[in-house]
Design a protein around this motif. Sequence first.
Motif, mmCIF file in Angstrom:
data_model
loop_
_atom_site.group_PDB
_atom_site.id
_atom_site.type_symbol
_atom_site.label_atom_id
_atom_site.label_comp_id
_atom_site.label_asym_id
_atom_site.label_seq_id
_atom_site.Cartn_x
_atom_site.Cartn_y
_atom_site.Cartn_z
ATOM 1 N N LEU A 123 51.059 2.082 -21.961
ATOM 2 C CA LEU A 123 52.107 1.283 -22.604
ATOM 3 C C LEU A 123 53.341 2.138 -22.872
ATOM 4 O O LEU A 123 54.472 1.699 -22.640
ATOM 5 C CB LEU A 123 51.588 0.680 -23.912
ATOM 6 N N ASP A 124 53.143 3.352 -23.349
ATOM 7 C CA ASP A 124 54.250 4.252 -23.624
ATOM 8 C C ASP A 124 55.002 4.610 -22.340
ATOM 9 O O ASP A 124 56.238 4.602 -22.319
ATOM 10 C CB ASP A 124 53.736 5.518 -24.320
ATOM 11 N N LEU A 125 54.280 4.904 -21.268
ATOM 12 C CA LEU A 125 54.911 5.239 -19.991
ATOM 13 C C LEU A 125 55.723 4.073 -19.437
ATOM 14 O O LEU A 125 56.702 4.270 -18.727
ATOM 15 C CB LEU A 125 53.849 5.665 -18.969
ATOM 16 N N ALA A 126 55.315 2.857 -19.792
ATOM 17 C CA ALA A 126 56.024 1.656 -19.335
ATOM 18 C C ALA A 126 57.100 1.219 -20.332
ATOM 19 O O ALA A 126 57.658 0.136 -20.210
ATOM 20 C CB ALA A 126 55.025 0.529 -19.102
ATOM 21 N N ASP A 127 57.385 2.070 -21.326
ATOM 22 C CA ASP A 127 58.442 1.840 -22.315
ATOM 23 C C ASP A 127 58.150 0.693 -23.282
ATOM 24 O O ASP A 127 59.059 -0.012 -23.716
ATOM 25 C CB ASP A 127 59.805 1.621 -21.639
ATOM 26 N N PHE A 128 56.887 0.503 -23.631
ATOM 27 C CA PHE A 128 56.512 -0.459 -24.666
ATOM 28 C C PHE A 128 56.077 0.345 -25.885
ATOM 29 O O PHE A 128 55.045 1.006 -25.868
ATOM 30 C CB PHE A 128 55.379 -1.373 -24.192
ATOM 31 N N ASP A 129 56.899 0.290 -26.924
ATOM 32 C CA ASP A 129 56.643 1.079 -28.130
ATOM 33 C C ASP A 129 55.821 0.289 -29.135
ATOM 34 O O ASP A 129 55.903 -0.940 -29.204
ATOM 35 C CB ASP A 129 57.961 1.494 -28.787
ATOM 36 N N GLY A 130 55.062 1.003 -29.920
ATOM 37 C CA GLY A 130 54.317 0.390 -31.010
ATOM 38 C C GLY A 130 52.977 -0.163 -30.571
ATOM 39 O O GLY A 130 52.553 -0.009 -29.429
ATOM 40 N N THR A 131 52.331 -0.811 -31.514
ATOM 41 C CA THR A 131 50.976 -1.328 -31.270
ATOM 42 C C THR A 131 50.943 -2.844 -31.188
ATOM 43 O O THR A 131 49.867 -3.426 -31.197
ATOM 44 C CB THR A 131 50.040 -0.858 -32.399
ATOM 45 N N GLU A 132 52.105 -3.467 -31.106
ATOM 46 C CA GLU A 132 52.123 -4.921 -31.097
ATOM 47 C C GLU A 132 52.010 -5.543 -29.705
ATOM 48 O O GLU A 132 52.271 -6.719 -29.522
ATOM 49 C CB GLU A 132 53.387 -5.445 -31.802
ATOM 50 N N TRP A 133 51.597 -4.746 -28.721
ATOM 51 C CA TRP A 133 51.491 -5.214 -27.342
ATOM 52 C C TRP A 133 50.042 -5.226 -26.883
ATOM 53 O O TRP A 133 49.259 -4.372 -27.244
ATOM 54 C CB TRP A 133 52.301 -4.312 -26.409
ATOM 55 N N ASP A 134 49.721 -6.189 -26.031
ATOM 56 C CA ASP A 134 48.427 -6.213 -25.345
ATOM 57 C C ASP A 134 48.648 -5.846 -23.887
ATOM 58 O O ASP A 134 49.585 -6.352 -23.241
ATOM 59 C CB ASP A 134 47.776 -7.597 -25.426
ATOM 60 N N LEU A 135 47.790 -4.986 -23.375
ATOM 61 C CA LEU A 135 47.841 -4.550 -21.984
ATOM 62 C C LEU A 135 46.714 -5.238 -21.229
ATOM 63 O O LEU A 135 45.556 -5.176 -21.646
ATOM 64 C CB LEU A 135 47.681 -3.027 -21.910
ATOM 65 N N LEU A 136 47.068 -5.906 -20.145
ATOM 66 C CA LEU A 136 46.086 -6.630 -19.335
ATOM 67 C C LEU A 136 46.092 -6.075 -17.915
ATOM 68 O O LEU A 136 47.165 -5.915 -17.311
ATOM 69 C CB LEU A 136 46.420 -8.122 -19.294
ATOM 70 N N GLU A 137 44.917 -5.769 -17.393
ATOM 71 C CA GLU A 137 44.795 -5.325 -16.000
ATOM 72 C C GLU A 137 44.633 -6.553 -15.130
ATOM 73 O O GLU A 137 43.737 -7.375 -15.352
ATOM 74 C CB GLU A 137 43.600 -4.400 -15.829
ATOM 75 N N LEU A 138 45.514 -6.689 -14.132
ATOM 76 C CA LEU A 138 45.456 -7.827 -13.230
ATOM 77 C C LEU A 138 44.613 -7.480 -12.009
ATOM 78 O O LEU A 138 44.565 -6.325 -11.581
ATOM 79 C CB LEU A 138 46.865 -8.224 -12.792
ATOM 80 N N HIS A 139 43.989 -8.474 -11.471
ATOM 81 C CA HIS A 139 43.180 -8.303 -10.257
ATOM 82 C C HIS A 139 43.926 -8.959 -9.110
ATOM 83 O O HIS A 139 43.552 -10.024 -8.650
ATOM 84 C CB HIS A 139 41.782 -8.878 -10.466
ATOM 85 N N GLY A 140 45.032 -8.317 -8.715
ATOM 86 C CA GLY A 140 45.894 -8.835 -7.663
ATOM 87 C C GLY A 140 47.076 -9.589 -8.253
ATOM 88 O O GLY A 140 47.053 -10.025 -9.395
ATOM 89 N N GLU A 141 48.122 -9.712 -7.463
ATOM 90 C CA GLU A 141 49.315 -10.450 -7.890
ATOM 91 C C GLU A 141 48.946 -11.908 -8.101
ATOM 92 O O GLU A 141 48.248 -12.510 -7.292
ATOM 93 C CB GLU A 141 50.409 -10.323 -6.823
ATOM 94 N N GLY A 142 49.370 -12.484 -9.206
ATOM 95 C CA GLY A 142 49.072 -13.879 -9.496
ATOM 96 C C GLY A 142 47.634 -14.110 -9.917
ATOM 97 O O GLY A 142 47.068 -15.175 -9.675
ATOM 98 N N ASP A 143 47.025 -13.128 -10.547
ATOM 99 C CA ASP A 143 45.637 -13.226 -11.013
ATOM 100 C C ASP A 143 45.479 -14.489 -11.870
ATOM 101 O O ASP A 143 46.078 -14.599 -12.933
ATOM 102 C CB ASP A 143 45.297 -11.975 -11.825
ATOM 103 N N PRO A 144 44.671 -15.460 -11.432
ATOM 104 C CA PRO A 144 44.537 -16.708 -12.182
ATOM 105 C C PRO A 144 43.812 -16.548 -13.518
ATOM 106 O O PRO A 144 43.932 -17.399 -14.392
ATOM 107 C CB PRO A 144 43.739 -17.614 -11.241
ATOM 108 N N SER A 145 43.091 -15.437 -13.707
ATOM 109 C CA SER A 145 42.361 -15.234 -14.964
ATOM 110 C C SER A 145 43.285 -14.784 -16.088
ATOM 111 O O SER A 145 42.911 -14.812 -17.246
ATOM 112 C CB SER A 145 41.256 -14.184 -14.772
#
Length: 92
Positions: free
Chosen positions: A39-61
Amino acid sequence: MSTPTNHQTQPAQEIHIHIFVNRRKITIANPIVTGAELLDLADFDGTEWDLLELHGEGDPSGGTLILADEQLTLHNAERFRVVPGNRTFGGH
């Protein structure tokens, strides 16, 4: 007669991993990071963010939640989504 040998060592080749966070290309030198570090490397500061791993572009899940202290080993072209941690999609 022997010829002098040049024993210069080559600098270690740096490995760069290219991933995508919210469709933005991020270049990372160390492929082993925690969710918080990513999150920090992607310039999202603080703890108010959720990081989701996608399984391909347009992951329907919608992606798999990655915790802040979870260790990841990144690979080229992996995709992640960052959304506000207080999201209430469709909630009233």
